[in-house]
Design a protein around this motif. Sequence first.
Motif, PDB file in Angstrom:
ATOM      1  N   PHE A 440      -6.001  -1.432  -2.931  1.00 44.23           N
ATOM      2  CA  PHE A 440      -7.450  -1.363  -3.149  1.00 44.23           C
ATOM      3  C   PHE A 440      -8.080  -2.716  -2.852  1.00 44.23           C
ATOM      4  CE2 PHE A 440     -10.927  -0.507  -6.591  1.00 44.23           C
ATOM      5  CZ  PHE A 440     -11.865  -0.356  -5.585  1.00 44.23           C
ATOM      6  N   ILE A 441      -8.867  -2.777  -1.754  1.00 45.68           N
ATOM      7  CA  ILE A 441      -9.601  -4.004  -1.393  1.00 45.68           C
ATOM      8  C   ILE A 441     -11.017  -3.873  -1.934  1.00 45.68           C
ATOM      9  CG2 ILE A 441     -10.464  -5.414   0.497  1.00 45.68           C
ATOM     10  CD1 ILE A 441      -8.042  -4.668   2.110  1.00 45.68           C
ATOM     11  N   HIS A 442     -11.303  -4.653  -2.945  1.00 42.96           N
ATOM     12  CA  HIS A 442     -12.530  -4.510  -3.715  1.00 42.96           C
ATOM     13  C   HIS A 442     -13.550  -5.602  -3.398  1.00 42.96           C
ATOM     14  CE1 HIS A 442     -14.582  -5.512  -7.714  1.00 42.96           C
ATOM     15  NE2 HIS A 442     -15.119  -4.367  -7.345  1.00 42.96           N
ATOM     16  N   LEU A 443     -13.075  -6.819  -3.120  1.00 40.37           N
ATOM     17  CA  LEU A 443     -13.928  -7.962  -2.827  1.00 40.37           C
ATOM     18  C   LEU A 443     -13.552  -8.544  -1.472  1.00 40.37           C
ATOM     19  CD1 LEU A 443     -13.693  -9.785  -6.280  1.00 40.37           C
ATOM     20  CD2 LEU A 443     -15.620  -8.407  -5.472  1.00 40.37           C
ATOM     21  N   LEU A 444     -14.498  -9.261  -0.857  1.00 43.61           N
ATOM     22  CA  LEU A 444     -14.215  -9.901   0.423  1.00 43.61           C
ATOM     23  C   LEU A 444     -13.032 -10.851   0.293  1.00 43.61           C
ATOM     24  CD1 LEU A 444     -15.080 -10.262   3.364  1.00 43.61           C
ATOM     25  CD2 LEU A 444     -16.574 -12.118   2.604  1.00 43.61           C
ATOM     26  N   GLN A 445     -12.932 -11.536  -0.840  1.00 40.64           N
ATOM     27  CA  GLN A 445     -11.830 -12.475  -1.051  1.00 40.64           C
ATOM     28  C   GLN A 445     -10.480 -11.766  -1.111  1.00 40.64           C
ATOM     29  OE1 GLN A 445     -14.851 -12.308  -2.455  1.00 40.64           O
ATOM     30  NE2 GLN A 445     -15.073 -13.923  -3.995  1.00 40.64           N
ATOM     31  N   ASP A 446     -10.487 -10.463  -1.442  1.00 38.17           N
ATOM     32  CA  ASP A 446      -9.234  -9.700  -1.486  1.00 38.17           C
ATOM     33  C   ASP A 446      -8.562  -9.618  -0.115  1.00 38.17           C
ATOM     34  OD1 ASP A 446      -9.465  -9.136  -4.166  1.00 38.17           O
ATOM     35  OD2 ASP A 446     -10.308  -7.146  -3.881  1.00 38.17           O
ATOM     36  N   VAL A 447      -9.375  -9.693   0.946  1.00 34.03           N
ATOM     37  CA  VAL A 447      -8.835  -9.505   2.295  1.00 34.03           C
ATOM     38  C   VAL A 447      -7.705 -10.493   2.565  1.00 34.03           C
ATOM     39  CG1 VAL A 447      -9.372  -9.664   4.752  1.00 34.03           C
ATOM     40  CG2 VAL A 447     -10.978  -8.547   3.193  1.00 34.03           C
ATOM     41  N   HIS A 448      -7.906 -11.764   2.191  1.00 35.95           N
ATOM     42  CA  HIS A 448      -6.910 -12.792   2.498  1.00 35.95           C
ATOM     43  C   HIS A 448      -5.645 -12.614   1.663  1.00 35.95           C
ATOM     44  CE1 HIS A 448     -10.118 -14.601   4.726  1.00 35.95           C
ATOM     45  NE2 HIS A 448     -10.863 -14.717   3.645  1.00 35.95           N
ATOM     46  N   VAL A 449      -5.759 -11.922   0.536  1.00 36.86           N
ATOM     47  CA  VAL A 449      -4.600 -11.715  -0.329  1.00 36.86           C
ATOM     48  C   VAL A 449      -3.868 -10.424   0.035  1.00 36.86           C
ATOM     49  CG1 VAL A 449      -3.862 -11.410  -2.724  1.00 36.86           C
ATOM     50  CG2 VAL A 449      -5.759 -12.950  -2.200  1.00 36.86           C
ATOM     51  N   LEU A 450      -4.638  -9.365   0.298  1.00 32.97           N
ATOM     52  CA  LEU A 450      -4.038  -8.040   0.439  1.00 32.97           C
ATOM     53  C   LEU A 450      -3.742  -7.627   1.878  1.00 32.97           C
ATOM     54  CD1 LEU A 450      -6.090  -6.115  -2.272  1.00 32.97           C
ATOM     55  CD2 LEU A 450      -3.774  -7.024  -2.440  1.00 32.97           C
ATOM     56  N   LEU A 451      -4.502  -8.127   2.853  1.00 32.11           N
ATOM     57  CA  LEU A 451      -4.222  -7.725   4.238  1.00 32.11           C
ATOM     58  C   LEU A 451      -2.821  -8.154   4.685  1.00 32.11           C
ATOM     59  CD1 LEU A 451      -5.201  -6.298   6.752  1.00 32.11           C
ATOM     60  CD2 LEU A 451      -6.274  -8.437   7.492  1.00 32.11           C
ATOM     61  N   LEU A 453      -0.273  -8.429   2.808  1.00 33.41           N
ATOM     62  CA  LEU A 453       0.608  -7.531   2.072  1.00 33.41           C
ATOM     63  C   LEU A 453       0.699  -6.172   2.766  1.00 33.41           C
ATOM     64  CD1 LEU A 453       2.180  -6.810  -0.601  1.00 33.41           C
ATOM     65  CD2 LEU A 453      -0.007  -5.988  -1.451  1.00 33.41           C
ATOM     66  N   VAL A 454      -0.439  -5.642   3.210  1.00 30.84           N
ATOM     67  CA  VAL A 454      -0.456  -4.355   3.902  1.00 30.84           C
ATOM     68  C   VAL A 454       0.386  -4.430   5.174  1.00 30.84           C
ATOM     69  CG1 VAL A 454      -1.930  -2.714   5.143  1.00 30.84           C
ATOM     70  CG2 VAL A 454      -2.673  -3.653   2.948  1.00 30.84           C
ATOM     71  N   LYS A 455       0.273  -5.532   5.912  1.00 31.00           N
ATOM     72  CA  LYS A 455       1.061  -5.694   7.136  1.00 31.00           C
ATOM     73  C   LYS A 455       2.550  -5.655   6.833  1.00 31.00           C
ATOM     74  CE  LYS A 455      -2.430  -8.430   9.603  1.00 31.00           C
ATOM     75  NZ  LYS A 455      -2.768  -9.755  10.159  1.00 31.00           N
ATOM     76  N   VAL A 456       2.960  -6.320   5.755  1.00 30.35           N
ATOM     77  CA  VAL A 456       4.377  -6.355   5.389  1.00 30.35           C
ATOM     78  C   VAL A 456       4.863  -4.969   4.989  1.00 30.35           C
ATOM     79  CG1 VAL A 456       5.980  -7.168   3.615  1.00 30.35           C
ATOM     80  CG2 VAL A 456       4.463  -8.771   4.747  1.00 30.35           C
TER      81      VAL A 456
END
Length: 807
Positions: A440-451, A453-456
């Motif tokens: 769940f990507i909720h904030l713009l700042q989440d992109v750098h943390v979760l994207l 992770l999604v790739k992995v």
Amino acid sequence: MKIAWVSADITPTVASFRYRALYPSFALADQGIENGYFAVRDAKIERLKDYDIVVFVKTISHVLTAVMRELHERYGRKVFLDLCDYVTHPRYGANTGDLRKAIILSQAPYIDAIVVPTEQLRRVLSASLSGSIPVVVIPDQAETRALIERTRNFRVERPTHSFVELRRIIRPRARLMALKSSIGRTRQQARESLLSLRILATELSRAPRSVPARLHQKLRNSWTSRLKKVALPAVAGRNQLPADQVRVSRFKGGKTLIWFGNAGSDSFQSGVQTLTLIASDLIRLAQTVDFELLVMSSRSDDYKTLIEPLPFPSRFEVWSQEACFEAVKESDAFLMPQIEDEFSECKSANRALLALSCGTPVIASRLKSLEPLKDCIVTDDWEAGFRRYLFDKEATKADIAKARVVIEEQFSAEATGRKWLGLMSLEKPQHVNTPRIVVFIHLLQDVHVLLPLVKVLAAGDGKTSDRYDIEVMLLKSVYLQQPDIVREIVDTGARLRLLKEETDEGNLRTLDVNSASVLIVGAETSLRPHRLVHAAVLQANDLGIPTISMQHGLEAPGLSYFDDRHTGDVKIASSQIFTYGDPVRLPREASADLSPRCIPVGRFAPSRSQHFATFQSNLEALNSRQLPVIAIFENLHWHRYEPDGYRGHFSAHIERLTDTFKEVFFVIKPHPAGVWLQKNPRMTARGNTLLLRRDDPKFAGVTAADLLAVSRAAITTPSTIAMDAVQLGRPVLIFANTLDLPLFEPLEIGRCYEDIEAFASRALDGRANMDVVSSFKSKVLAPGRVEANIIREIDRLLKTERRSALK
């Protein structure tokens, strides 16, 4: 010979009926074959037995099994099932794919063949059904003016149902359903009227003198349409306006790009939502080309939510067969963005064929279904497509000429008709329960943390790419701030669900986490900005679904950072917290229940974005003397900077620094949600200073990693940027003023201007203290590769859950 076509709706406005029944029947009628058309509710054996062949078009129901059996066994009729979608995939529609597969397999003894429009769909259906039914490819016919004229004259006699209609009138439920249907039609008419009014207002603002004549024509057409509705009975497939009365709006003074198609469902794989894949390309095009994007579909909700707010001219028109044909014909290019996944690659190329038949070039995503057209369209290079078809008339003519040859050979009425005639003489793997991980990507700042992770997770362990079923939920607000994120997510191979509705912690219906095996989130606390994701985690916990939150920053409120506002009362609900390093480093204010939930996995090193090359080029142009670059960053939480005059000191020191080091180029990157440095006008008044404004399209997508990659050193407020710099091997100074910053030790801490100046001098002279950078990195980050650590821990969590479920 007589053929019966059975469909859920025998209305030509329904694409599946039009392409898979009506157009083939026209081609066969030209060969002397008689055709009949039946809605599913009229598909009675006493009527169908009079036909030699019965084709069920996209109709999968247990109710039809008995009809198929009797047609096949008692009357010896041939039965075909025509499918235009990958309907047996487990996650098709509302996760009904397995049910549809079971129904088709139960009907297999009575079905002579399944007919599909593409080779890709043939392959996946053959595998899904274990080869129990022959699957034959007959492509969609290219739509032409002649077909549209023929469709306009199409009418079918519907059987009367006097007893059924009487029962509907008597029954309250039927009356209620009729009332709801009437209300729905009224609302649709109201929406279309409002849309027409808005279009008219726009035209008035652009060309006020020419509007009265067009207004007169619109009123005339409107009354003509109303009179036709009164005079003519409701007939399936009857278009209300003849071709010569269809008005085509054209953008004055510029180019017109068009997208048309079904509005789509909540699934990201279809409809207007696919335009978000190329939103950033269109934004960049708008900087150099005067164009308008025309979107034609059955409803405008997704357009208004996702496309209209973007910074380029666009408009919406309600789709109709004739209006669409004319609009495509008058446009400069048709855009067909799509995800290359197992669903989309099975779809027909009929929209591209329509455009090419109109003489309109096509720019599309690369899909296997477009393979026959590969030499006459541009795929997967939007910039090259715009350049070729908006400015090179000769290339456009050449591609259209090649397309006409392909269409005549493979997609004309003659070509598809021959395949249907050939079909008349035709004689007659288990689904793996893959764990579903929702991110769940909720904030713009989440992109750098979760994207990352999604790739992995999408790549698996390097040996298999289908280890997990990955779905990413993305809020509309994040997409509107960074349109590129849509393409970046789908490029990983994960499924994307774009959440368009307004959702809050009291309304979690749109999140739908029930079927997740694991829910992974970014920043998750009881603080106001995180309440939605906090509520989603609480709901998943109540359902017994494991939840994981990723440490969002070096100073993460409620985990590793506390002050007068962010106290120990800040709650984190996730059952597991993936941290940068050993939880023994958590401050004493951290809640006692946090440490047992923390699992050290490390942190993904920041990577350059797709905008890096453009940013580097723009920077070189602005920094014409090629001066060394020092990057300056700010943080988010303003309140911590007020008591000791922090902001005033930091701003003054940066201004003095830029005045002192005339031979250095300083690039300032405000925080996306803070931007207080951006509000200081004196900061941009210097020739050796560049402010990366968030609202400047040239720099909107530039990341910290992009900037650090071109910088000698970084100066920052207390921020995770320090961690970015360390992982990228850049010296960094954190300006503290009077703040106590134990989390940043042993990195260099600045408390006055002299500290900042000395750091800058050492960095420029090659004397930066890199030992503290290495020491900090080993102290803060868990050992091992973060990718392997995360997969190991998620697998362990899933195994634990499976064992618990078995007990």
